[in-house]
Structure formats: C-alpha cells, structure tokens
Design a protein around this motif. Structure first.
Motif, PDB file in Angstrom:
ATOM      1  N   LYS A   4     -19.994  31.278 -43.589  1.00 33.45           N
ATOM      2  CA  LYS A   4     -19.088  30.915 -42.796  1.00 33.45           C
ATOM      3  C   LYS A   4     -18.083  29.586 -43.502  1.00 33.45           C
ATOM      4  O   LYS A   4     -16.376  30.071 -43.691  1.00 33.45           O
ATOM      5  CB  LYS A   4     -19.067  30.725 -41.349  1.00 33.45           C
ATOM      6  N   GLU A   5     -18.600  29.689 -44.515  1.00 31.52           N
ATOM      7  CA  GLU A   5     -18.739  27.850 -44.555  1.00 31.52           C
ATOM      8  C   GLU A   5     -17.882  28.471 -46.107  1.00 31.52           C
ATOM      9  O   GLU A   5     -16.663  27.949 -46.407  1.00 31.52           O
ATOM     10  CB  GLU A   5     -19.457  27.002 -45.156  1.00 31.52           C
ATOM     11  N   LEU A   6     -18.144  29.708 -47.065  1.00 27.70           N
ATOM     12  CA  LEU A   6     -17.518  30.115 -48.148  1.00 27.70           C
ATOM     13  C   LEU A   6     -15.799  30.894 -47.604  1.00 27.70           C
ATOM     14  O   LEU A   6     -14.610  30.262 -48.099  1.00 27.70           O
ATOM     15  CB  LEU A   6     -18.309  31.288 -48.712  1.00 27.70           C
ATOM     16  N   GLU A   7     -15.745  31.235 -46.426  1.00 29.31           N
ATOM     17  CA  GLU A   7     -14.904  32.049 -45.514  1.00 29.31           C
ATOM     18  C   GLU A   7     -13.752  30.614 -45.765  1.00 29.31           C
ATOM     19  O   GLU A   7     -12.673  31.118 -46.060  1.00 29.31           O
ATOM     20  CB  GLU A   7     -14.876  32.398 -44.605  1.00 29.31           C
ATOM     21  N   ARG A  45     -29.592  30.858 -41.036  1.00 33.25           N
ATOM     22  CA  ARG A  45     -30.592  29.616 -41.842  1.00 33.25           C
ATOM     23  C   ARG A  45     -30.827  30.308 -43.283  1.00 33.25           C
ATOM     24  O   ARG A  45     -31.909  29.964 -43.897  1.00 33.25           O
ATOM     25  CB  ARG A  45     -31.294  29.453 -40.829  1.00 33.25           C
ATOM     26  N   ASP A  46     -30.791  32.059 -43.341  1.00 29.41           N
ATOM     27  CA  ASP A  46     -31.383  32.468 -43.982  1.00 29.41           C
ATOM     28  C   ASP A  46     -30.310  32.420 -45.785  1.00 29.41           C
ATOM     29  O   ASP A  46     -29.123  33.108 -45.906  1.00 29.41           O
ATOM     30  CB  ASP A  46     -31.820  33.241 -44.203  1.00 29.41           C
ATOM     31  N   THR A  47     -30.367  33.357 -46.736  1.00 28.45           N
ATOM     32  CA  THR A  47     -30.202  33.576 -47.991  1.00 28.45           C
ATOM     33  C   THR A  47     -29.200  35.381 -47.542  1.00 28.45           C
ATOM     34  O   THR A  47     -30.260  35.816 -46.832  1.00 28.45           O
ATOM     35  CB  THR A  47     -30.421  33.865 -49.384  1.00 28.45           C
ATOM     36  N   ALA A  48     -27.846  34.879 -48.046  1.00 30.85           N
ATOM     37  CA  ALA A  48     -27.727  36.218 -47.084  1.00 30.85           C
ATOM     38  C   ALA A  48     -28.017  37.294 -48.233  1.00 30.85           C
ATOM     39  O   ALA A  48     -28.341  37.782 -49.567  1.00 30.85           O
ATOM     40  CB  ALA A  48     -25.710  36.145 -47.924  1.00 30.85           C
ATOM     41  N   ARG A  49     -28.171  38.307 -47.877  1.00 27.55           N
ATOM     42  CA  ARG A  49     -29.204  39.758 -48.076  1.00 27.55           C
ATOM     43  C   ARG A  49     -28.372  40.756 -48.291  1.00 27.55           C
ATOM     44  O   ARG A  49     -28.014  40.933 -46.199  1.00 27.55           O
ATOM     45  CB  ARG A  49     -30.740  39.534 -48.090  1.00 27.55           C
ATOM     46  N   ARG A  63     -14.138  38.383 -46.152  1.00 32.49           N
ATOM     47  CA  ARG A  63     -14.288  37.000 -46.183  1.00 32.49           C
ATOM     48  C   ARG A  63     -13.460  35.915 -47.534  1.00 32.49           C
ATOM     49  O   ARG A  63     -13.133  34.932 -47.361  1.00 32.49           O
ATOM     50  CB  ARG A  63     -15.898  35.715 -46.653  1.00 32.49           C
ATOM     51  N   GLY A  64     -13.242  36.455 -47.774  1.00 36.67           N
ATOM     52  CA  GLY A  64     -11.781  35.968 -49.523  1.00 36.67           C
ATOM     53  C   GLY A  64     -12.276  35.875 -50.596  1.00 36.67           C
ATOM     54  O   GLY A  64     -11.602  35.762 -51.339  1.00 36.67           O
ATOM     55  N   VAL A  65     -13.309  36.395 -51.228  1.00 39.54           N
ATOM     56  CA  VAL A  65     -13.681  36.944 -52.606  1.00 39.54           C
ATOM     57  C   VAL A  65     -13.393  37.092 -53.331  1.00 39.54           C
ATOM     58  O   VAL A  65     -12.840  38.472 -52.461  1.00 39.54           O
ATOM     59  CB  VAL A  65     -14.941  36.199 -52.626  1.00 39.54           C
ATOM     60  N   GLN A  66     -12.595  37.483 -53.564  1.00 36.19           N
ATOM     61  CA  GLN A  66     -12.279  38.553 -55.076  1.00 36.19           C
ATOM     62  C   GLN A  66     -12.537  38.929 -55.757  1.00 36.19           C
ATOM     63  O   GLN A  66     -11.931  40.053 -56.403  1.00 36.19           O
ATOM     64  CB  GLN A  66     -10.750  36.789 -55.793  1.00 36.19           C
ATOM     65  N   GLU A  67     -13.564  38.325 -57.022  1.00 35.68           N
ATOM     66  CA  GLU A  67     -14.489  38.844 -57.849  1.00 35.68           C
ATOM     67  C   GLU A  67     -15.996  37.788 -57.605  1.00 35.68           C
ATOM     68  O   GLU A  67     -15.896  37.154 -57.392  1.00 35.68           O
ATOM     69  CB  GLU A  67     -14.151  38.215 -58.952  1.00 35.68           C
TER      70      GLU A  67
END
Length: 102
Positions: A4-7, A45-49, A63-67
């Motif tokens: 969410k923070e990344l987005e 709370r866990d690493t995105a898996r 979430r908006g990541v392009q690469e």
C-alpha cells in the motif's frame, strides 16, 4: 515498506527499484533495492509472496509499478563445490510490467 505504501509512493511521483526473487518454483518474493541493500516489501506484516512470477508481476503492476528486476539465483556453484559468493550464478532480467495493470 508495504504494498500500500509502495502504491502511494508511486502515485505521488516517487520512484522505487523493485525486485522479484524466485526462491523456489512456487515462491516469489518482492524486495525494494536501496543501493546494495534489499528490504522486503510487505503484504501486511509478512514479505509479499506469490505462487508464480506472473502473479507477482500482475500484483505489482496493479499498484503502479512499471518495471521490475527479476532475479533467479542458481545453486549450481554450491552443487559442484564452489562456496564463495563470486562463483554464485544469477539470472537478472529487467521486465516491463506496466501493461499488466487490471
């Protein structure tokens, strides 16, 4: 950082270097790179898996990541008796994922 923070960071014009690491044929983990340091991107709370490379790429694109940098390390050096890091084999691939947005 959480997904969410990344987005939020990306929506506000920020930049993040994201890597997806293949740990196992069905385990893909997401990290953010800061120079030589890697920090896990959290899903709660866990690493995105994720269970597939595609699932990880799609979730990040939404979430908006392009690469991303896709990283797959091989245990080949260890299997043949090399135990020093400079003999480690690694596939590193830059992948454009923006087209996967839902």
């Amino acid at each position: 950082m959480t997904l969410k923070e990344l987005e939020s960071l990306l929506k506000s014009g920020g930049v993040a270097v994201i890597e997806v690491h293949a740990v196992d044929p069905v385990i893909y983990l997401v990290f953010q790179r800061f120079g030589e340091r890697l920090l896990p991107v959290l899903d709660g709370r866990d690493t995105a898996r994720y269970r597939s490379r595609y699932a990880a790429f799609k979730a990040l694109a939404e979430r908006g990541v392009q690469e991303v940098d896709f990283v797959h390390r091989s245990a080949y050096g260890e299997m043949i008796g090399f135990d020093t890091p400079h003999n480690q084999t690694e596939l590193r691939q830059r992948v454009q994922i923006g087209h996967l947005q839902g």
